[in-house]
Design a protein around this motif. Sequence first.
Motif, PDB file in Angstrom:
ATOM      1  N   ALA A  37       0.836  -1.208   0.000  1.00 56.95           N
ATOM      2  CA  ALA A  37       0.000   0.000   0.000  1.00 56.95           C
ATOM      3  C   ALA A  37       0.868   1.254   0.000  1.00 56.95           C
ATOM      4  O   ALA A  37       0.601   2.211  -0.721  1.00 56.95           O
ATOM      5  CB  ALA A  37      -0.929  -0.006   1.205  1.00 56.95           C
ATOM      6  N   LEU A  38       1.923   1.232   0.804  1.00 56.74           N
ATOM      7  CA  LEU A  38       2.774   2.414   0.885  1.00 56.74           C
ATOM      8  C   LEU A  38       3.541   2.629  -0.422  1.00 56.74           C
ATOM      9  O   LEU A  38       3.712   3.756  -0.872  1.00 56.74           O
ATOM     10  CB  LEU A  38       3.743   2.282   2.057  1.00 56.74           C
ATOM     11  CG  LEU A  38       3.095   2.317   3.447  1.00 56.74           C
ATOM     12  CD1 LEU A  38       4.134   2.045   4.529  1.00 56.74           C
ATOM     13  CD2 LEU A  38       2.424   3.666   3.697  1.00 56.74           C
ATOM     14  N   LEU A  39       3.987   1.540  -1.030  1.00 58.40           N
ATOM     15  CA  LEU A  39       4.710   1.683  -2.299  1.00 58.40           C
ATOM     16  C   LEU A  39       3.772   2.197  -3.383  1.00 58.40           C
ATOM     17  O   LEU A  39       4.157   3.009  -4.215  1.00 58.40           O
ATOM     18  CB  LEU A  39       5.328   0.347  -2.716  1.00 58.40           C
ATOM     19  CG  LEU A  39       6.569  -0.076  -1.918  1.00 58.40           C
ATOM     20  CD1 LEU A  39       6.980  -1.491  -2.277  1.00 58.40           C
ATOM     21  CD2 LEU A  39       7.728   0.878  -2.163  1.00 58.40           C
ATOM     22  N   GLU A  40       2.539   1.721  -3.368  1.00 55.44           N
ATOM     23  CA  GLU A  40       1.569   2.229  -4.340  1.00 55.44           C
ATOM     24  C   GLU A  40       1.264   3.691  -4.096  1.00 55.44           C
ATOM     25  O   GLU A  40       0.899   4.423  -5.006  1.00 55.44           O
ATOM     26  CB  GLU A  40       0.270   1.405  -4.282  1.00 55.44           C
ATOM     27  CG  GLU A  40       0.330   0.186  -5.168  1.00 55.44           C
ATOM     28  CD  GLU A  40      -0.862  -0.717  -4.989  1.00 55.44           C
ATOM     29  OE1 GLU A  40      -1.758  -0.379  -4.188  1.00 55.44           O
ATOM     30  OE2 GLU A  40      -0.883  -1.775  -5.634  1.00 55.44           O
ATOM     31  N   ALA A  41       1.428   4.101  -2.853  1.00 54.25           N
ATOM     32  CA  ALA A  41       1.206   5.517  -2.531  1.00 54.25           C
ATOM     33  C   ALA A  41       2.461   6.337  -2.805  1.00 54.25           C
ATOM     34  O   ALA A  41       2.526   7.510  -2.462  1.00 54.25           O
ATOM     35  CB  ALA A  41       0.780   5.663  -1.083  1.00 54.25           C
ATOM     36  N   ASP A  42       3.480   5.723  -3.407  1.00 55.00           N
ATOM     37  CA  ASP A  42       4.728   6.403  -3.768  1.00 55.00           C
ATOM     38  C   ASP A  42       5.607   6.782  -2.585  1.00 55.00           C
ATOM     39  O   ASP A  42       6.445   7.669  -2.682  1.00 55.00           O
ATOM     40  CB  ASP A  42       4.466   7.662  -4.618  1.00 55.00           C
ATOM     41  CG  ASP A  42       3.914   7.316  -5.981  1.00 55.00           C
ATOM     42  OD1 ASP A  42       4.385   6.337  -6.566  1.00 55.00           O
ATOM     43  OD2 ASP A  42       3.008   8.034  -6.448  1.00 55.00           O
ATOM     44  N   VAL A  43       5.429   6.125  -1.464  1.00 48.85           N
ATOM     45  CA  VAL A  43       6.359   6.356  -0.358  1.00 48.85           C
ATOM     46  C   VAL A  43       7.688   5.714  -0.753  1.00 48.85           C
ATOM     47  O   VAL A  43       7.719   4.621  -1.316  1.00 48.85           O
ATOM     48  CB  VAL A  43       5.828   5.723   0.948  1.00 48.85           C
ATOM     49  CG1 VAL A  43       6.811   5.960   2.086  1.00 48.85           C
ATOM     50  CG2 VAL A  43       4.471   6.281   1.289  1.00 48.85           C
TER      51      VAL A  43
END
Lengths: 445, 298
Positions: A37-43
């Motif tokens: 989820a965080l990677l998809e949010a570009d974190v």
Amino acid sequence: MFDSLSERLQGAFKKLTGQARISDAVLKDTLREVRMALLEADVHLGVVKELTGAVREKAAGEEVLKSLAPGQQVIKIVREELERLLGQDDAGDLDLAGKPPSVILLVGLQGSGKTTTTAKLGAWLKKNGRYPYLVPADVYRPAAIEQLIKVGTQAGLKVYEHDGSQAPLEIAKAGILAARRSGFDTVLIDTAGRLHIDDALMDELRGLKAGLEPREILFVADSMTGQDAVRSAGEFHRALEITGVVLTKLDGDARGGAALSIRHVTGVPIKFVGLGEKIAELEPFHPDRMVGRILGMGDVLTLIEKAEEAVDEKQAEELEKKIRKNEFTLEDFRDQLKMLKKMGPLSSVVSMLPGMSHVKESDLDPKAIVRVVAIIDSMTPRERRYPQILNASRKRRIARGSGRTAPEINRLLKQFAQMKRMMKSMQSGAKKGKKGRFPFPLPGR
Amino acid sequence: MALSIFKKLARGLSRTRESIASTLGGLGSEAAVDEETLEDLEAGLLAADLGPELTAEVIEAVREQTATDGSAVAAVRSTLRAALGQEQTCERWSSPHVVFVVGVNGGGKTTTVGKLAALEREAGRKAMIVAADTFRAAAIEQLERWSERSGAELVKQREGADPAAVVFDALKAATSRGIDTVLVDTAGRLHTKVNLMAELEKLGRIAAREVEGAPHEVLLVVDATTGQNGLTQAQEFTRAAELTGVVLTKLDGTAKGGVALVIQRKLGVPVRYVGVGEGLDDLLAFDPDAYVEGLLAV
């Protein structure tokens, strides 16, 4: 498009129910979902690793509280960690002390929104009692100077006008001098967009910093930025020691994980967010809301604030009284709908609700409100107060007046009647307990 | 000319090359791939904004390939290359050939239109620039400069004019004046703004009414720094005006624009051009092989 984190986690959490402790295996599953989820949010990956590490440490072996679903418990830990990473709520704090005029330098990559932000920040400062002066110092992009002059002037701000033939430092110095002479206390300098690896242009910024001694150097960053945010923000920070960040284009649907990355790599606070193309659409940054957004968990706080802005307290009280006395009319209904519209596009209102962040504006029908309002507008005041007098001939007239059809009018009347019944039943329930907020009926499609 | 294009792309991608190349240095064709190397590779792909899903696929392919004694490098290359599809050009079958340049704010639409005009001129075609961004302050002035630089004629109205009227007039003029290519610079709009997306749809309808099959191309400008939101942008834009290609801008920075691969894979919309600088000739036709080689640098 993206599943919200809470939805993603449902699967992982199913295994968690009935367990007394959060087991390693389950935690691993859960953290994998958090990571995705965080990677998809570009974190940024580095930030994700640090965060999941911290969550693992805190959650491992922790007792599953009875009061919370185990899933919520992990989310709570994730939230807390995210909030810790995003830092304190020192939004909107600008250091403008010292001998006036205080200088604010706006820097960033091309297209991040510096010129628009310069004008918006100027308007915000003016609203907060300062006397801002805008200086366009982007001599590279065609028509950048004209853009700031136009936007600034439209916003009722004073802009330093020049032909762009001088070097940015000379322009800025002359601009500051002009501001001092005219008694302005804050000077905002809009610089050209540049790549962080462009040594010549980064040197130019260092020169601006040395020559102007700005109180604030704000890095303007696009909220849609991906993994590269760490590098660009890091380089700008290394060159200039930026004092704050303005996150732009948050009116889109980007999760804005870049906010975390930038905050992490620079350690400076995000001070403002840009929320639209209009001059007033700049707000102080609130870390807690950003956390909800990154996680795809809605933004209830912003919604509440928007509602408070749009709803006139007095009006609301009067409405409540009417509802209690069962005197709620079509007129009041229309006012309510208009209020709802004032809160912004329906999609942005709905997207702030938890679990509904995936609802697209196109799934809703923003025109439904307009249509209903049109129908009510086409009635006479008497008809609005006593809809029972509406006969076929009156309905035909209303249909002509509003450009809608008679069946639509019938549907509205039926819905309105249902609503009134609902209000009545809620009223009789509320009499015993404390009074609740009046319901917010949404029109059907 | 050919050499300078090669140099520019190499320059633009050299930084991409550095990061993944160093990882793959340890991925010799014979070497067994250990978990650590895979993790580094994963980090490299994620850093290029390929997103978690596509990255996971590439890693999976590498695992499979090496298990069957294949080369890990070949596996990475073929997966990425497959994601990019074939090199694409757009057939020109109508005159004027109408191109819409669309995208979110700040991606580099106006600059791209200026550069496209220069490419058209270089190809010996008569180009017309249409200033349909009547919203952003000074967007028209910006295009005036690009029109001077590229030598393409500019059709404009005042700021705040109806963009549909601008497009209508421009296409009328283009038809009567024998223009080969019409480049329409549209206003930047976030894909979440329903009204603005409806406006874009309308521009398409107007164009189709004036010139058969128009717009023949709709190019979505995507800033290479864009993260995973790029896919959502493409999905929404293609609903309003069917996209024929992506222009990946600002590839001269450190960002790799990996979301373009995600867009290509999910929507089948290919990258057509890359922007590698602020100069008039800093727009290159996209070469998928070179791009993947740049990512891999083998």
